[in-house]
Design a protein around this motif. Structure first.
Motif, short mmCIF file in Angstrom:
data_model
loop_
_atom_site.label_atom_id
_atom_site.label_comp_id
_atom_site.label_asym_id
_atom_site.label_seq_id
_atom_site.Cartn_x
_atom_site.Cartn_y
_atom_site.Cartn_z
N CYS A 229 0.80 -1.22 0.00
CA CYS A 229 0.00 0.00 0.00
C CYS A 229 0.85 1.28 0.00
CB CYS A 229 -0.96 0.00 1.18
SG CYS A 229 -0.17 -0.40 2.74
N PHE A 230 2.07 1.18 0.58
CA PHE A 230 2.92 2.37 0.67
C PHE A 230 3.40 2.87 -0.70
CE2 PHE A 230 7.19 0.75 -0.24
CZ PHE A 230 6.98 -0.63 -0.17
N LEU A 231 3.26 2.01 -1.74
CA LEU A 231 3.72 2.41 -3.07
C LEU A 231 2.88 3.55 -3.66
CD1 LEU A 231 4.64 -0.99 -4.78
CD2 LEU A 231 6.18 0.74 -3.86
N VAL A 232 1.60 3.63 -3.24
CA VAL A 232 0.73 4.69 -3.77
C VAL A 232 1.17 6.07 -3.25
CG1 VAL A 232 -1.65 5.51 -4.02
CG2 VAL A 232 -1.17 3.06 -4.05
N PRO A 233 1.30 6.24 -1.89
CA PRO A 233 1.84 7.54 -1.43
C PRO A 233 3.27 7.80 -1.92
CG PRO A 233 1.34 6.11 0.45
CD PRO A 233 0.85 5.42 -0.75
N ALA A 234 4.07 6.74 -2.11
CA ALA A 234 5.44 6.94 -2.63
C ALA A 234 5.39 7.47 -4.07
CB ALA A 234 6.22 5.63 -2.57
N GLY A 235 4.45 6.95 -4.85
CA GLY A 235 4.26 7.45 -6.22
C GLY A 235 3.82 8.90 -6.23
N GLU A 236 2.92 9.22 -5.29
CA GLU A 236 2.47 10.62 -5.18
C GLU A 236 3.65 11.51 -4.78
OE1 GLU A 236 -0.62 11.39 -2.29
OE2 GLU A 236 -0.59 13.53 -2.76
N ASN B 103 5.75 16.83 0.71
CA ASN B 103 6.81 15.87 0.32
C ASN B 103 7.36 15.14 1.54
OD1 ASN B 103 6.61 16.69 -2.31
ND2 ASN B 103 8.31 18.12 -2.20
N ASN B 104 7.64 15.90 2.60
CA ASN B 104 8.20 15.29 3.81
C ASN B 104 7.24 14.26 4.41
OD1 ASN B 104 10.58 16.73 3.73
ND2 ASN B 104 9.82 18.39 5.00
N MET B 105 5.96 14.60 4.43
CA MET B 105 4.97 13.65 4.99
C MET B 105 4.88 12.39 4.12
SD MET B 105 1.78 15.52 6.80
CE MET B 105 1.23 16.62 5.53
N LEU B 106 4.85 12.60 2.79
CA LEU B 106 4.69 11.45 1.89
C LEU B 106 5.95 10.58 1.86
CD1 LEU B 106 2.83 13.18 -1.08
CD2 LEU B 106 1.88 11.41 0.39
N TRP B 107 7.13 11.21 1.72
CA TRP B 107 8.38 10.42 1.66
C TRP B 107 8.64 9.74 3.00
CZ3 TRP B 107 10.12 8.65 -2.53
CH2 TRP B 107 10.20 9.40 -3.70
N GLY B 108 8.48 10.51 4.09
CA GLY B 108 8.74 9.97 5.43
C GLY B 108 7.81 8.84 5.77
N GLY B 109 6.51 9.06 5.51
CA GLY B 109 5.51 8.03 5.79
C GLY B 109 5.76 6.78 4.97
N SER B 110 6.06 6.98 3.68
CA SER B 110 6.31 5.83 2.80
C SER B 110 7.54 5.05 3.26
CB SER B 110 6.53 6.27 1.35
OG SER B 110 5.42 6.99 0.90
N ALA B 111 8.58 5.78 3.69
CA ALA B 111 9.82 5.12 4.14
C ALA B 111 9.56 4.27 5.39
CB ALA B 111 10.89 6.16 4.42
N LEU B 112 8.81 4.84 6.34
CA LEU B 112 8.53 4.10 7.57
C LEU B 112 7.61 2.90 7.29
CD1 LEU B 112 10.03 6.37 9.00
CD2 LEU B 112 8.27 6.40 10.73
N LEU B 113 6.68 3.08 6.36
CA LEU B 113 5.81 1.94 6.01
C LEU B 113 6.57 0.87 5.23
CD1 LEU B 113 3.32 3.76 6.92
CD2 LEU B 113 2.07 2.40 5.27
N ALA B 114 7.52 1.31 4.41
CA ALA B 114 8.37 0.34 3.70
C ALA B 114 9.16 -0.49 4.72
CB ALA B 114 9.30 1.06 2.75
N PHE B 115 9.63 0.20 5.76
CA PHE B 115 10.36 -0.48 6.84
C PHE B 115 9.45 -1.54 7.49
CE2 PHE B 115 11.40 -0.72 11.40
CZ PHE B 115 12.74 -1.09 11.34
N GLU B 116 8.18 -1.16 7.72
CA GLU B 116 7.22 -2.10 8.31
C GLU B 116 7.02 -3.32 7.40
OE1 GLU B 116 3.13 -1.02 8.16
OE2 GLU B 116 2.61 -2.94 9.07
N LEU C 164 -5.66 10.89 2.47
CA LEU C 164 -5.69 11.44 3.84
C LEU C 164 -4.51 12.38 4.07
CD1 LEU C 164 -7.04 11.49 6.64
CD2 LEU C 164 -5.57 9.58 7.29
N VAL C 165 -3.32 11.96 3.66
CA VAL C 165 -2.12 12.82 3.83
C VAL C 165 -2.31 14.12 3.05
CG1 VAL C 165 0.37 13.01 3.42
CG2 VAL C 165 -0.56 10.88 4.30
N SER C 166 -2.83 14.03 1.83
CA SER C 166 -3.04 15.23 1.01
C SER C 166 -4.09 16.14 1.65
CB SER C 166 -3.50 14.85 -0.39
OG SER C 166 -2.59 13.96 -0.96
N ALA C 167 -5.15 15.54 2.19
CA ALA C 167 -6.21 16.34 2.84
C ALA C 167 -5.66 17.07 4.07
CB ALA C 167 -7.37 15.43 3.24
N VAL C 168 -4.82 16.39 4.84
CA VAL C 168 -4.22 17.03 6.03
C VAL C 168 -3.30 18.17 5.59
CG1 VAL C 168 -2.60 16.64 7.94
CG2 VAL C 168 -4.46 15.04 7.56
#
Lengths: 141, 105
Positions: free
Chosen positions: A3-10, A55-68, A108-112
């Motif tokens: 699922c993290f690939l979608v925010p990573a693509g964004e 960018n920071n929210m999307l990259w950071g979130g995607s990186a932490l989810l990739a770790f998960e 959700l990230v974009s809305a926030v």
């Protein structure tokens, strides 16, 4: 699953947009400097800077989810890198998860971010004097 | 537990940024955005898990909770590592540049 690939693509798309917006802003700034425009005393955060928050929210979130996902063994260091991509049933499940959970994450990230940007626009429009007086009062209390 | 750990880290880093680093010299604002991004994504994951599991979502086994907590703490440390690398690369206070100049001299 992936699922993290979608925010990573964004994140890739918004990073490219940020670079374009920043170069446009720099061109505008250099043009306005050359004709000596009066300095605006109001605080104005460039839009490219606000895009960096997204960018920071999307990259950071995607990186932490990739770790998960690595933690759970869903991402592996060999081709095709996603264990769910190895068989057709798991692949269709993965695609379904990406289209539901992944898209919801990105939205959700974009809305926030839209909320943060709107709040920052409101704060920018506040007269600076009022902010200073409020801060001074706060310090004296 | 992973979501809770990430939200806790996001709140703590936001407070640190607001109190000590509003100019983002130490890039704590960036760190807080990293944690907020991950928190929002795990929140979405939690909502979808709740839709599937209903009330069972709130009754995880102690082993699952411990594993999730361990994962959450590890993710927070991973976020700190990302922040540290970013800060050292950007070198906002010019300390690394100064150290390199001192070595050259």
């Amino acid at each position: 699953m992936a699922c993290f690939l979608v925010p990573a693509g964004e994140a890739v798309a918004t990073t490219i947009i940020t670079k374009l917006v920043k170069s446009k802003e720099e061109k505008e700034r250099s043009a306005s400097d050359s004709i000596n425009v009066a300095i605006d005393t109001q605080i104005k955060i460039p839009f490219s800077h606000k895009l960096k928050w997204l960018n920071n929210m999307l990259w950071g979130g995607s990186a932490l989810l990739a770790f998960e996902h690595i933690w759970h063994g869903e991402v592996v260091p060999w081709f095709p890198f996603l264990t769910a991509a190895e068989n057709p049933i798991a692949r269709s499940e993965m695609l379904q998860e990406m289209s539901t959970v992944g898209v919801a994450m990105a939205l959700l990230v974009s809305a926030v971010w839209v909320g943060i940007t709107t709040a920052s626009n409101v704060i920018e429009k506040r007269p600076q004097q009022a902010v200073k007086v409020k801060a001074h009062r706060g310090r004296n209390q | 537990m992973t979501l809770l750990t990430a939200v806790l880290a996001a709140i703590i880093t936001t407070i640190i940024w607001y109190q000590k680093d509003s100019r983002n010299e130490m890039k704590t604002g960036t760190l807080s955005l990293i944690y907020w991004g991950a928190s929002l994504m795990w929140l979405t994951d939690a909502v979808f898990a709740y839709i599937q599991l209903q009330a069972d979502y709130f009754n995880p086994s102690p082993a699952d909770m411990l594993n999730d907590l361990f994962l959450g703490i590890s993710a927070v440390v991973f976020g700190l590592l990302l922040w540290l690398i970013l800060m050292l690369l950007k070198d906002p206070k010019g300390i690394i540049r100064q150290a390199l100049e001192n070595i050259q001299n």
